[in-house]
Write an enzyme that holds these catalytic residues in place. Sequence first.
Site, PDB file in Angstrom:
ATOM      1  N   HIS A  20       0.835  -1.203   0.000  1.00 33.07           N
ATOM      2  CA  HIS A  20       0.000   0.000   0.000  1.00 33.07           C
ATOM      3  C   HIS A  20       0.870   1.253   0.000  1.00 33.07           C
ATOM      4  O   HIS A  20       0.525   2.254  -0.623  1.00 33.07           O
ATOM      5  CB  HIS A  20      -0.924  -0.003   1.225  1.00 33.07           C
ATOM      6  CG  HIS A  20      -1.973  -1.079   1.128  1.00 33.07           C
ATOM      7  ND1 HIS A  20      -3.308  -0.818   1.054  1.00 33.07           N
ATOM      8  CD2 HIS A  20      -1.863  -2.438   1.051  1.00 33.07           C
ATOM      9  CE1 HIS A  20      -3.984  -1.953   0.939  1.00 33.07           C
ATOM     10  NE2 HIS A  20      -3.120  -2.951   0.949  1.00 33.07           N
ATOM     11  N   ASP A 112      -5.856   5.799   2.251  1.00 31.02           N
ATOM     12  CA  ASP A 112      -6.046   4.429   1.778  1.00 31.02           C
ATOM     13  C   ASP A 112      -7.490   3.986   2.033  1.00 31.02           C
ATOM     14  O   ASP A 112      -8.022   4.175   3.135  1.00 31.02           O
ATOM     15  CB  ASP A 112      -5.071   3.537   2.572  1.00 31.02           C
ATOM     16  CG  ASP A 112      -4.877   2.182   1.949  1.00 31.02           C
ATOM     17  OD1 ASP A 112      -5.892   1.531   1.619  1.00 31.02           O
ATOM     18  OD2 ASP A 112      -3.715   1.770   1.806  1.00 31.02           O
TER      19      ASP A 112
HETATM   20  C1  UDX Z   1      -0.428  -6.803  -0.511  1.00 29.67           C
HETATM   21  C2  UDX Z   1      -1.363  -7.905  -1.040  1.00 29.67           C
HETATM   22  O1  UDX Z   1      -0.885  -9.156  -0.734  1.00 29.67           O
HETATM   23  C3  UDX Z   1      -1.637  -7.702  -2.483  1.00 29.67           C
HETATM   24  O2  UDX Z   1      -2.366  -8.783  -2.992  1.00 29.67           O
HETATM   25  C4  UDX Z   1      -2.391  -6.424  -2.601  1.00 29.67           C
HETATM   26  O3  UDX Z   1      -2.767  -6.206  -3.933  1.00 29.67           O
HETATM   27  C5  UDX Z   1      -1.524  -5.288  -2.075  1.00 29.67           C
HETATM   28  O4  UDX Z   1      -1.110  -5.552  -0.741  1.00 29.67           O
HETATM   29  P1  UDX Z   1       2.001  -7.770  -1.312  1.00 29.67           P
HETATM   30  O5  UDX Z   1       1.551  -9.150  -1.018  1.00 29.67           O
HETATM   31  O6  UDX Z   1       3.194  -7.308  -0.627  1.00 29.67           O
HETATM   32  O7  UDX Z   1       0.840  -6.690  -1.111  1.00 29.67           O
HETATM   33  O8  UDX Z   1       2.215  -7.768  -2.912  1.00 29.67           O
HETATM   34  P2  UDX Z   1       2.355  -6.635  -3.983  1.00 29.67           P
HETATM   35  O9  UDX Z   1       1.073  -5.902  -4.165  1.00 29.67           O
HETATM   36  O10 UDX Z   1       2.888  -7.269  -5.181  1.00 29.67           O
HETATM   37  O11 UDX Z   1       3.391  -5.591  -3.379  1.00 29.67           O
HETATM   38  C6  UDX Z   1       4.708  -5.911  -3.072  1.00 29.67           C
HETATM   39  C7  UDX Z   1       5.576  -4.701  -3.312  1.00 29.67           C
HETATM   40  O12 UDX Z   1       6.840  -4.963  -2.733  1.00 29.67           O
HETATM   41  C8  UDX Z   1       5.796  -4.412  -4.785  1.00 29.67           C
HETATM   42  O13 UDX Z   1       5.716  -3.015  -5.028  1.00 29.67           O
HETATM   43  C9  UDX Z   1       7.197  -4.913  -5.051  1.00 29.67           C
HETATM   44  O14 UDX Z   1       7.900  -4.182  -6.023  1.00 29.67           O
HETATM   45  C10 UDX Z   1       7.859  -4.763  -3.702  1.00 29.67           C
HETATM   46  N1  UDX Z   1       8.903  -5.783  -3.524  1.00 29.67           N
HETATM   47  C11 UDX Z   1       8.596  -7.100  -3.406  1.00 29.67           C
HETATM   48  C12 UDX Z   1      10.199  -5.353  -3.489  1.00 29.67           C
HETATM   49  O15 UDX Z   1      10.493  -4.155  -3.646  1.00 29.67           O
HETATM   50  N2  UDX Z   1      11.169  -6.288  -3.317  1.00 29.67           N
HETATM   51  C13 UDX Z   1      10.927  -7.599  -3.174  1.00 29.67           C
HETATM   52  O16 UDX Z   1      11.874  -8.359  -3.012  1.00 29.67           O
HETATM   53  C14 UDX Z   1       9.575  -8.027  -3.233  1.00 29.67           C
END
Ligand code: UDX
Length: 454
Positions: A20, A112
Amino acid sequence: MEPKPRPPHCLVFPYTMQGHINPMQNFSKNLVSKGIKVTFVTTKFCLNSFQQFSDSMPVEIISDGFDDGDYASAESQEAYWSKFKRAGSETLTKLIEKLNSTGFTVDCIIYDALMSWVLDVVKSFKLVAAVFFTQSCAVDNIYYHVGKGLIEVPVENRVSVPGLPVLEPLDMPSFVQNPGAYPVALDVTADQFSDIDKVDWVLCNTFYELEEEVIQWMSKQMRFRAIGPAIPLKYLHNEITPEDDTDNGFKPETDSCMNWLNKQQDHSMVYVSFGSLAELDAGQMQELASGIKESKKPFLWVVRASEEAKLPKGFLEETSAKGMVVPWCSQVEVLAHKALGCFVTHCGWNSTLEALSFGVPMVAIPVWSDQYTNAKFVADVWKMGLKVDVDEKGAFKGEMVQHCIRQVMDGEKGKEIETNSRRWMEMAREAVKEGGSSDSSINEFVASLNQLSN
Ligand code: UDX
């Protein structure tokens, strides 16, 4: 001489999770480039946990009632959300009073959608309320219908939602598929639209061309604007590539990732990441590891420190020549790298948009939340990847992971997927270019703020 008008001042307040914070921070940077003053608002714990705050805009702290820990330190999820609402409303109110009395008058709060209680604070100061949805418009529309009681949960049959293809129960967000497993999450997500008619702007991290039909439908219900993909524009605009970015603030493990990627051939690598939250059980980890290994492709796999103990015994030694496992990386830079050929992803919405913006084909393995719906769209609507069969308990087979990786990278289907991926990448970039659909929506929002402060 007329005094120079002060720039409009927005507080930007994301929910305290990586998925987020990232899009709301990227959106904020875009606003700043268009002359808006932005102050980021977060909790003390969050500020100390995420390194990314150090280099960006001013940050102010409010309290969620748990200043020394995150939601895990609350006795229950219900307790966390109710304390957050109480302490958050109080401390946000004090913050606005402080800013207003010290010459930093606040005009607008971009908050948010998960924290719908912020609206009461915004209205008590008669500020502009802009709610920010960090998930896809399709998923938002599902929650909109759940909130209105128009989708019965748990979903047991196919569902028709305006603007969306017919969805099977397993294509629905997990909170709707199986609300019993996530009692508070369903209430919070369905509540996002409870007072939407009182909100001035509904901003969503998507772009018009990607979700045209559902965006049109949502725009008839509320002042909905697609403003994404909210990812760093310097890479999207081709101003800089990860290989020559000398000012990227990489952490040491990301430097080593870049060194590893720089050694690989173009489009040869598999990147594997399940975002900041998803937890796999030992069985899922075993299947994923075997799929990656048996694909025989070079890989970079992000396994967060909390997940590392679940790696199968001997995996790191057996694959050390072929792959690299890191606890975290700078994902956008990795996805922008020319060595990437495929992204094995949980389909978090940020990961999905980031892959799409860099034209990286996906192998989708959803774990929870909105990821099931995102995976359905990746495979069947946008056709820029394949979906691994995942059953209602989250189980999947390593052979299928391997098969999907090979299909995407070398198979017949891979050619169509690659063509589609390139097409979506171009459309995503067009949307945020000057005059593109998202850029125009952002300009409209900015113009309305400028009118306020002049
Ligand atoms: C959560 C929910 O799980 C997701 O489904 C929802 O849409 C948003 O909130 P998350 O599971 O962390 O998020 O997944 P994602 O939405 O893909 O966000 C992860 C973020 O972390 C991305 O911006 C990605 O670029 C970043 N990231 C991930 C990194 O910078 N480094 C990493 O090694 C892994």
